[in-house]
Design a protein around this motif. Structure first.
Motif, PDB file in Angstrom:
ATOM      1  N   TYR A  71       0.814  -1.213   0.000  1.00  0.00           N
ATOM      2  CA  TYR A  71       0.000   0.000   0.000  1.00  0.00           C
ATOM      3  C   TYR A  71       0.852   1.271   0.000  1.00  0.00           C
ATOM      4  CZ  TYR A  71      -4.646  -2.002   1.127  1.00  0.00           C
ATOM      5  OH  TYR A  71      -5.861  -2.643   1.096  1.00  0.00           O
ATOM      6  N   GLY A  72       2.130   1.163   0.354  1.00  0.00           N
ATOM      7  CA  GLY A  72       2.937   2.373   0.517  1.00  0.00           C
ATOM      8  C   GLY A  72       2.409   3.196   1.682  1.00  0.00           C
ATOM      9  N   GLY A  73       2.514   4.514   1.582  1.00  0.00           N
ATOM     10  CA  GLY A  73       2.105   5.403   2.673  1.00  0.00           C
ATOM     11  C   GLY A  73       0.686   5.132   3.159  1.00  0.00           C
ATOM     12  N   TYR A  74      -0.207   4.807   2.248  1.00  0.00           N
ATOM     13  CA  TYR A  74      -1.591   4.543   2.658  1.00  0.00           C
ATOM     14  C   TYR A  74      -1.678   3.383   3.640  1.00  0.00           C
ATOM     15  CZ  TYR A  74      -3.281   7.736  -0.945  1.00  0.00           C
ATOM     16  OH  TYR A  74      -3.543   8.848  -1.699  1.00  0.00           O
ATOM     17  N   GLY A  75      -0.758   2.441   3.522  1.00  0.00           N
ATOM     18  CA  GLY A  75      -0.775   1.289   4.416  1.00  0.00           C
ATOM     19  C   GLY A  75      -0.551   1.659   5.867  1.00  0.00           C
ATOM     20  N   PHE A  76       0.090   2.810   6.068  1.00  0.00           N
ATOM     21  CA  PHE A  76       0.401   3.274   7.433  1.00  0.00           C
ATOM     22  C   PHE A  76      -0.774   4.042   8.041  1.00  0.00           C
ATOM     23  CE2 PHE A  76       2.808   6.198  10.377  1.00  0.00           C
ATOM     24  CZ  PHE A  76       3.401   5.229  11.168  1.00  0.00           C
ATOM     25  N   THR A  77      -1.803   4.295   7.226  1.00  0.00           N
ATOM     26  CA  THR A  77      -2.923   5.097   7.735  1.00  0.00           C
ATOM     27  C   THR A  77      -4.132   4.229   8.074  1.00  0.00           C
ATOM     28  OG1 THR A  77      -4.076   5.429   5.628  1.00  0.00           O
ATOM     29  CG2 THR A  77      -2.227   6.914   6.126  1.00  0.00           C
TER      30      THR A  77
ATOM     31  N   PHE B  65      31.094   6.145  -2.611  1.00  0.00           N
ATOM     32  CA  PHE B  65      30.638   5.200  -1.589  1.00  0.00           C
ATOM     33  C   PHE B  65      29.355   5.700  -0.910  1.00  0.00           C
ATOM     34  CE2 PHE B  65      35.199   3.417  -0.893  1.00  0.00           C
ATOM     35  CZ  PHE B  65      35.027   2.587  -1.988  1.00  0.00           C
ATOM     36  N   LEU B  66      29.312   6.995  -0.671  1.00  0.00           N
ATOM     37  CA  LEU B  66      28.118   7.574  -0.055  1.00  0.00           C
ATOM     38  C   LEU B  66      26.886   7.273  -0.907  1.00  0.00           C
ATOM     39  CD1 LEU B  66      26.669   9.510   1.977  1.00  0.00           C
ATOM     40  CD2 LEU B  66      27.261  11.370   0.423  1.00  0.00           C
ATOM     41  N   GLU B  67      27.023   7.498  -2.199  1.00  0.00           N
ATOM     42  CA  GLU B  67      25.912   7.245  -3.121  1.00  0.00           C
ATOM     43  C   GLU B  67      25.512   5.771  -3.108  1.00  0.00           C
ATOM     44  OE1 GLU B  67      24.544   9.315  -6.079  1.00  0.00           O
ATOM     45  OE2 GLU B  67      24.784  10.738  -4.419  1.00  0.00           O
ATOM     46  N   LEU B  68      26.524   4.906  -3.114  1.00  0.00           N
ATOM     47  CA  LEU B  68      26.279   3.463  -3.144  1.00  0.00           C
ATOM     48  C   LEU B  68      25.577   3.001  -1.860  1.00  0.00           C
ATOM     49  CD1 LEU B  68      26.972   0.732  -4.697  1.00  0.00           C
ATOM     50  CD2 LEU B  68      28.927   0.567  -3.132  1.00  0.00           C
ATOM     51  N   LEU B  69      26.058   3.502  -0.731  1.00  0.00           N
ATOM     52  CA  LEU B  69      25.578   2.993   0.559  1.00  0.00           C
ATOM     53  C   LEU B  69      24.226   3.565   0.989  1.00  0.00           C
ATOM     54  CD1 LEU B  69      28.882   2.938   2.689  1.00  0.00           C
ATOM     55  CD2 LEU B  69      27.790   1.032   1.492  1.00  0.00           C
ATOM     56  N   THR B  70      23.879   4.761   0.483  1.00  0.00           N
ATOM     57  CA  THR B  70      22.662   5.415   0.982  1.00  0.00           C
ATOM     58  C   THR B  70      21.401   4.542   0.863  1.00  0.00           C
ATOM     59  OG1 THR B  70      23.596   7.612   0.667  1.00  0.00           O
ATOM     60  CG2 THR B  70      21.199   7.488   0.805  1.00  0.00           C
ATOM     61  N   PRO B  71      21.090   3.989  -0.320  1.00  0.00           N
ATOM     62  CA  PRO B  71      19.855   3.183  -0.369  1.00  0.00           C
ATOM     63  C   PRO B  71      19.911   1.935   0.517  1.00  0.00           C
ATOM     64  CG  PRO B  71      21.085   2.991  -2.442  1.00  0.00           C
ATOM     65  CD  PRO B  71      21.726   4.099  -1.653  1.00  0.00           C
ATOM     66  N   ILE B  72      21.102   1.357   0.657  1.00  0.00           N
ATOM     67  CA  ILE B  72      21.242   0.154   1.497  1.00  0.00           C
ATOM     68  C   ILE B  72      21.023   0.519   2.955  1.00  0.00           C
ATOM     69  CG2 ILE B  72      22.804  -1.702   2.206  1.00  0.00           C
ATOM     70  CD1 ILE B  72      24.306  -1.180  -0.474  1.00  0.00           C
ATOM     71  N   MET B  73      21.666   1.612   3.357  1.00  0.00           N
ATOM     72  CA  MET B  73      21.525   2.056   4.745  1.00  0.00           C
ATOM     73  C   MET B  73      20.066   2.356   5.061  1.00  0.00           C
ATOM     74  SD  MET B  73      22.979   5.611   6.240  1.00  0.00           S
ATOM     75  CE  MET B  73      22.233   6.341   7.701  1.00  0.00           C
ATOM     76  N   LYS B  74      19.414   3.092   4.156  1.00  0.00           N
ATOM     77  CA  LYS B  74      18.008   3.459   4.396  1.00  0.00           C
ATOM     78  C   LYS B  74      17.161   2.197   4.565  1.00  0.00           C
ATOM     79  CE  LYS B  74      13.645   4.920   3.313  1.00  0.00           C
ATOM     80  NZ  LYS B  74      12.466   4.066   3.135  1.00  0.00           N
ATOM     81  N   SER B  75      17.326   1.246   3.658  1.00  0.00           N
ATOM     82  CA  SER B  75      16.433   0.088   3.645  1.00  0.00           C
ATOM     83  C   SER B  75      16.781  -0.940   4.708  1.00  0.00           C
ATOM     84  CB  SER B  75      16.490  -0.605   2.280  1.00  0.00           C
ATOM     85  OG  SER B  75      16.237   0.319   1.269  1.00  0.00           O
TER      86      SER B  75
ATOM     87  N   GLU C 160      10.289   8.733   2.269  1.00  0.00           N
ATOM     88  CA  GLU C 160      11.539   9.102   1.572  1.00  0.00           C
ATOM     89  C   GLU C 160      11.936   8.042   0.544  1.00  0.00           C
ATOM     90  OE1 GLU C 160      12.168  12.007   2.026  1.00  0.00           O
ATOM     91  OE2 GLU C 160      11.432  12.442   4.033  1.00  0.00           O
ATOM     92  N   GLY C 161      10.948   7.481  -0.114  1.00  0.00           N
ATOM     93  CA  GLY C 161      11.221   6.419  -1.108  1.00  0.00           C
ATOM     94  C   GLY C 161      11.094   5.065  -0.439  1.00  0.00           C
ATOM     95  N   THR C 162      10.106   4.284  -0.859  1.00  0.00           N
ATOM     96  CA  THR C 162       9.925   2.962  -0.253  1.00  0.00           C
ATOM     97  C   THR C 162      11.211   2.149  -0.435  1.00  0.00           C
ATOM     98  OG1 THR C 162       9.176   1.917  -2.292  1.00  0.00           O
ATOM     99  CG2 THR C 162       7.480   2.939  -0.907  1.00  0.00           C
ATOM    100  N   ASN C 163      11.331   1.110   0.358  1.00  0.00           N
ATOM    101  CA  ASN C 163      12.541   0.294   0.241  1.00  0.00           C
ATOM    102  C   ASN C 163      12.627  -0.413  -1.112  1.00  0.00           C
ATOM    103  OD1 ASN C 163      13.148   1.256   2.724  1.00  0.00           O
ATOM    104  ND2 ASN C 163      12.963  -0.693   3.819  1.00  0.00           N
ATOM    105  N   GLY C 164      11.484  -0.626  -1.742  1.00  0.00           N
ATOM    106  CA  GLY C 164      11.491  -1.165  -3.106  1.00  0.00           C
ATOM    107  C   GLY C 164      12.131  -0.168  -4.073  1.00  0.00           C
ATOM    108  N   ILE C 165      11.806   1.102  -3.894  1.00  0.00           N
ATOM    109  CA  ILE C 165      12.398   2.165  -4.727  1.00  0.00           C
ATOM    110  C   ILE C 165      13.904   2.262  -4.457  1.00  0.00           C
ATOM    111  CG2 ILE C 165      12.437   4.680  -5.095  1.00  0.00           C
ATOM    112  CD1 ILE C 165       9.866   3.791  -6.150  1.00  0.00           C
TER     113      ILE C 165
END
Lengths: 607, 607
Positions: free
Chosen positions: A425-431, B398-408, B450-455
């Motif tokens: 659901y994305g963000g909607y899933g949290f609501t 490295f910052l660019e590479l690691l950012t999505p991994i760190m977030k998710s 801030e962008g789903t983990n899928g994104i």
């Protein structure tokens, strides 16, 4: 699906598992079940779905938002508006007593049918379903072990919906260690007992929709041994009952101190209960003194199966809602189209590969849970009513073996599946605009109550796998082994058979490894990885059952007269089983890595 | 720990990572950071912890229970009581501008220090921390790309705590696909624009504790291209600002339509915002036309790092609370003692093997996240302020590479870690008497916003790993490879080095496999398993970092003058790294099984 309810059910899949895969119609040959047929089960299914659409489903959100309230002065609890009517409809439609014997007012439906309804009702409303669920368990205990007057007066009252029941085990400092309870029972003059103690987490402990509540309370009779061996079971009614007439004679000395504030299942009154505050709480012994825990285990085993079904029901309805949403929600463009067109068409998110992956993950977990739950429920019926003693015994062994796995796998994997529903659901899933956040909150309790999943793992490894010197465990593994052997050259599934066979061997090796550690005498090390082992075993069993279904689906597809819908259904069954084998089963590898790892340094970690 | 707060922090571990492992004191040689020292950082840490104990921590439960309320008539939002004072204290103690340049009113502290505080503040109160967090990001965008008057008048107001900021990207039908937004900007006479549109999920979109709110709004100027290429960024203040004097001149045409009803982070006002309802909403272009998304990405990258730190902060405080509880809660007897004694002593649950296993799992995940988060944050500092151009470029890659991994990784594994914290508490974990259920509810959003983990996974596989023809990715893998090579005969960790080396190779093979699929032209198949790949990569990186820490801990232990506490600390670091390697890293195997699997049948599944 009613507009004010998120209730959904995959009836085609349920009927496939019941009638095509498990062929439960064979049960109807057993005299005890002879009144039933595929048609009558279909009618009951329709009736259950209607009940959910009309009452349980709409009540679910109301129950969550309004919840239960406690009046500190009167000690009364108000349940969410609609609960009374829903309970009446539930009882009037026969769902409370469905699987009870005719003597007990039921219609002797196979337990597996009751299990299917437990799943469906949990999909509609877990919090509500706990009221009749625990009432049914209490009724079974009274019916099996209670005195004649209890059976004569209490069972009909329960069956009519006038009275409910509860299970009172836990105390503030006796949770998993039930034997440490402090509640006491003092012998009274008339053969009854004076109960005194405080009980915690009592689901449905107080309500405003029935005339009386029968609490089944564990307490220690004065002078009884310490620990679990000195615990007895008592029937402690909210309103006193005259043993001769069955009439209510006045309020008993017990009340709800307060309601727990919880993360979910707000529609159920989870009570902190006081018994015997004024030293005048009348209770009646059930069965023999100091045998309480054995009677409770009858309820507990049923309850554990029920909790597994809750995990299934909630993950199922979360998945169906997420799937429906993904097919409707338009967002983004097809990744293949991106660079070709200036304004490519926007697509439903179900077309994005990562969303497909998440949905198929949920689907394969849900169908896997259903395969396991119904298989276990069928064992229960066979263990009680099969006409062949050997079958009966065999089914009983498997039931014992599978119960902790079913309880834990369905609640933990169910919870993780619901997190994927939210993510879909994305963000909607949290609501609170969509049902999945409530489902996540409601479902979290299932990995904890009726024995935490850690306790289940100990039960599996320390007790169930050792039954009959491990023969029951080996015999179950053998089921998967023979299946693989028989189908290893299957034209569509040979690769998956190879994989399943590999994991079946791995489970055998894991079990052997654990038993070798145990033989060396380090009890801590022997149980350290009971949980990962249980999960790996669960993955393997479920893969086995899903592949059995896939083989069956392949057979069905060879029939050229199939409808378009059936063709789609069977093809999807095969894909789902394959997905599970390739993308979920391998998780067993990481669980087994823990089991086989030489690293047990966490045992002497200084926290 | 204040009595009314569940805030806890492992300061020893934080200081170890900063000063012993990453040796961030080397940053103080860079002229930009020369005002700082280990001592000054220590003082700031003390100040941050005090702020949490006194304000943020106690506000956390209040914020959750009372939440924000919206007045439908005035359109005003009331934030939880204590928010205004907490914000004042936060700003007055210098935490808003900490890492800003001196010109911008800051003290030029390294960003990694700000990251540590982000973790700590998230441990105390995620919902509150989002107010200053987004304000800081808005301030950075204005400072980098805004006109002179914006910098002159807005930055000081933000720095003083008088004004806050927001990010307004999402619209009801434009979530992940930002380029599909419908908000418009019409040219006004004075060079300003008239903004019109509805924005959704605006964190801190309205509040009652600051004089003005600066909304950074994405909208399309009339006539601009469709899609993301036609999106511009605007400064849209709640109260109009006179460009010449900086004075507030009156209410702008924007308001909060309603608050989202959410699963958690109730302390933060998540608004549905209306801009230009009366066609009179004044906005000012930031930077160049149609470049909006690039400026937003500056905020977004910072925000993603911030979200990773939230995942860390919440899992950390959940673990520390669960650990504390497990050491205090008495339940059950030692499994080794069961059959020997008639009334064996009851023990704290931390002594049960399954609880140890759950706690060490949480601990190793938390410490792994911290290693990754701080490492990434350090790259950020080096990429901006290193004096060596080559280092700068390398750090940036490295910052660019690691950012999505760190977030998710930190948000998904953090969430799962918190479920283990709940499980450690048993039934109590499901109640509002303890902090973990709120932490679970609050943290669920981090895998989405801030962008789903899928994104994130698509960003990693589709963009980041391909940077410089894959050289950055290979070079990062090389870090772990050389480390293994150097330590493969390590006296205490040789087995773990072997395992890490094996997974590093596996990641390389997985990446190659994905790129081969991509070359074959099936774009769907190429990204189908981006998420599992990202997670496997995350597990491997974190294992690498934890083993680096373990090698360091072994070195430290060779010093015979260690205090008892230090000895325990280093020994525990080693055990934690070993636990991760043996019991968490193997999960990468199951993720990679998906990546390497020939089964992509889910792509043509008929939902």
């Amino acid at each position: 699906m009613a507009a004010n309810s998120s209730f959904m059910v995959d009836r085609r899949e349920i009927e496939f598992v019941l009638f095509e895969y498990l062929k439960i119609q064979k049960l109807f040959d057993i005299p005890y079940y002879s009144d039933h047929s595929i048609e009558s089960v279909g009618e009951m299914l329709t009736s259950a779905i209607t009940l959910c659409n009309q009452y349980l489903g709409p009540l679910n959100k109301v129950g969550d938002r309004i919840g239960c309230t406690h009046n500190k002065e009167t000690k009364e609890v108000t349940t969410p508006p609609g609960t009374k009517e829903a309970y009446k409809q539930f009882v009037d439609n026969g769902f409370l007593t469905l699987s009870d014997s005719e003597q007990a007012g039921g219609i002797q439906a196979p337990g597996i049918i009751a299990s299917v309804f437990m799943e469906i009702f949990s999909s509609a409303n877990q919090a509500f379903t706990m009221y009749p669920g625990l009432t049914k368990s209490a009724s079974h205990v009274i019916n099996h072990f209670g005195e004649e007057w209890m059976q004569k007066f209490c069972i009909p009252k329960i069956a009519s919906g006038a009275w409910t029941g509860t299970m009172c085990l836990t105390e503030p400092s006796a949770g998993s260690a039930v034997g440490d309870l402090r509640s006491t029972a003092k012998r009274g003059k008339d053969g009854s007992f004076l109960i005194k103690g405080v009980k915690q987490w009592i689901s449905g402990g107080e309500n405003d929709f029935t005339e009386n509540i029968l609490h089944l309370v564990l307490a220690r009779i004065e002078g009884a041994p310490a620990g679990i061996e000195g615990v007895s079971l008592f029937l402690v009614p909210k309103f006193r009952i005259d043993k001769n007439s069955g009439k209510i004679t006045g309020k008993n000395d017990l009340y709800c101190i307060s309601l727990e504030e919880k993360m979910g299942i707000h529609g159920n009154s989870t009570c902190l209960m006081s018994f015997g505050d004024k030293d005048d709480c009348q209770g009646f012994l059930i069965g023999k003194e100091n045998q309480g825990i054995n009677y409770m285990f009858l309820m507990m085993n049923e309850a554990r199966i029920g909790v597994g079904l809750q995990g299934l029901g909630q993950a199922s309805v979360a998945f169906l809602n997420a799937e429906g949403y993904a097919k409707e929600r338009i967002q983004g463009v097809d990744i293949s189209a991106k660079k070709d067109a200036s304004n490519p068409p926007r697509i439903a998110i179900v077309n994005h590969p990562d969303v497909k992956r998440m949905l198929l993950r949920q689907r394969s977990i849900v169908e896997g849970m259903r395969a396991l739950c119904y298989t276990t429920a069928l064992m229960h019926d066979e263990s009680e009513h099969s006409t062949n003693e050997k079958d009966k015994k065999r089914a009983h062994g498997f039931l014992e073996l599978l119960t902790p796995i079913m309880k834990s796998w369905c609640t933990d994997m169910g919870f993780y599946s619901i997190t994927q529903s939210i993510q879909t659901y994305g963000g909607y899933g949290f609501t609170k605009d969509y049902p999945v956040e409530q489902l996540l909150r409601d479902s979290k309790i299932t990995s904890i109550y009726e024995g935490t999943n850690g306790i289940q793992a100990l039960d599996l490894v320390g007790r169930k796998m050792r039954m009959e010197d491990g023969q029951i465990f080996m015999s179950w593994l053998g089921r998967h082994g023979s299946f693989v052997e028989k189908n290893k050259e299957h034209k569509d599934l040979s690769q998956e058979m190879l994989m399943l066979g590999d994991y079946v061997s791995k489970i055998g090796r894991g079990a052997m490894h654990m038993s070798e550690i145990a033989k060396k005498g380090n009890k801590h090390a022997a149980i350290l990885n009971a949980y990962p082992f249980m999960m790996a075993f669960g993955h393997t069993i479920i893969c086995g059952l899903l592949l059995e279904q896939a083989v069956l689906a392949c057979e069905k597809l060879s029939n050229s007269n199939l409808s378009v819908n059936d063709k789609k259904f069977y093809n999807n069954k095969i894909k789902t089983a394959k997905f599970f084998t390739h993308h979920v089963l391998p998780e067993a590898k990481s669980f087994l890595a823990s089991v086989l790892s030489p690293d047990i340094s966490c045992l002497d970690f200084e926290f």
